[in-house]
Design a protein around this motif. Structure first.
Motif, PDB file in Angstrom:
ATOM      1  N   PHE A 169      -2.429   3.522   3.687  1.00  0.00           N
ATOM      2  CA  PHE A 169      -1.226   2.884   3.909  1.00  0.00           C
ATOM      3  C   PHE A 169      -1.208   1.595   3.266  1.00  0.00           C
ATOM      4  N   VAL A 170      -2.212   0.624   3.666  1.00  0.00           N
ATOM      5  CA  VAL A 170      -2.161  -0.816   3.079  1.00  0.00           C
ATOM      6  C   VAL A 170      -2.323  -0.735   1.776  1.00  0.00           C
ATOM      7  N   ILE A 171      -3.151  -0.106   1.198  1.00  0.00           N
ATOM      8  CA  ILE A 171      -3.495   0.065  -0.283  1.00  0.00           C
ATOM      9  C   ILE A 171      -2.242   0.502  -1.282  1.00  0.00           C
ATOM     10  N   ALA A 172      -1.467   1.403  -0.482  1.00  0.00           N
ATOM     11  CA  ALA A 172      -0.321   1.495  -1.222  1.00  0.00           C
ATOM     12  C   ALA A 172       0.824   0.790  -1.028  1.00  0.00           C
ATOM     13  N   ALA A 173       0.996   0.041   0.000  1.00  0.00           N
ATOM     14  CA  ALA A 173       1.617  -1.011   0.157  1.00  0.00           C
ATOM     15  C   ALA A 173       1.476  -2.281  -0.525  1.00  0.00           C
ATOM     16  N   VAL A 174       0.179  -2.545  -0.829  1.00  0.00           N
ATOM     17  CA  VAL A 174      -0.289  -3.658  -1.740  1.00  0.00           C
ATOM     18  C   VAL A 174       0.297  -3.291  -3.128  1.00  0.00           C
ATOM     19  N   GLN A 175      -0.074  -2.001  -3.611  1.00  0.00           N
ATOM     20  CA  GLN A 175       0.558  -1.656  -4.976  1.00  0.00           C
ATOM     21  C   GLN A 175       1.935  -1.845  -5.302  1.00  0.00           C
ATOM     22  N   ILE A 176       2.670  -1.151  -4.263  1.00  0.00           N
ATOM     23  CA  ILE A 176       4.053  -1.386  -4.433  1.00  0.00           C
ATOM     24  C   ILE A 176       4.466  -2.959  -4.696  1.00  0.00           C
TER      25      ILE A 176
ATOM     26  N   MET B  90       2.681  -5.236  -5.757  1.00  0.00           N
ATOM     27  CA  MET B  90       2.244  -5.801  -7.064  1.00  0.00           C
ATOM     28  C   MET B  90       3.278  -5.393  -8.005  1.00  0.00           C
ATOM     29  N   GLU B  91       3.689  -3.957  -8.089  1.00  0.00           N
ATOM     30  CA  GLU B  91       4.640  -3.521  -8.881  1.00  0.00           C
ATOM     31  C   GLU B  91       5.917  -4.378  -8.826  1.00  0.00           C
ATOM     32  N   ASN B  92       6.500  -4.417  -7.757  1.00  0.00           N
ATOM     33  CA  ASN B  92       7.770  -5.333  -7.650  1.00  0.00           C
ATOM     34  C   ASN B  92       7.423  -6.742  -8.037  1.00  0.00           C
ATOM     35  N   ASP B  93       6.283  -7.221  -7.801  1.00  0.00           N
ATOM     36  CA  ASP B  93       6.214  -8.699  -7.962  1.00  0.00           C
ATOM     37  C   ASP B  93       6.052  -8.769  -9.841  1.00  0.00           C
ATOM     38  N   LYS B  94       5.531  -7.849 -10.288  1.00  0.00           N
ATOM     39  CA  LYS B  94       5.432  -7.831 -11.610  1.00  0.00           C
ATOM     40  C   LYS B  94       6.840  -7.423 -12.181  1.00  0.00           C
ATOM     41  N   LYS B  95       7.902  -6.632 -11.905  1.00  0.00           N
ATOM     42  CA  LYS B  95       9.137  -6.548 -12.273  1.00  0.00           C
ATOM     43  C   LYS B  95       9.853  -7.894 -12.111  1.00  0.00           C
TER      44      LYS B  95
END
Length: 53
Positions: free
Chosen positions: A21-28, A30-35
């Motif tokens: 869950f933590v890894i998935a939340a961090v990935q999401i 990161m994607e949002n920050d990149k966008k």
């Protein structure tokens, strides 16, 4: 882990599903920050283009 204010040892002690869950939340995040960064660059480029005219 720094932004989450957690130590690596705390992360290691989590059950597998919580780590996932933590890894998935961090990935999401990161994607949002990149966008958001790409959007800000596009907006900045638009403003720069208008100033030159």
């Amino acid at each position: 882990m720094h932004k989450l204010h957690k130590w690596p040892s705390e992360f290691d002690s989590l059950p597998k599903y919580e780590k996932a869950f933590v890894i998935a939340a961090v990935q999401i995040k990161m994607e949002n920050d990149k966008k958001k960064e790409e959007e800000a660059k596009r907006e900045s480029n638009r403003k720069k283009g208008r100033k030159k005219k």
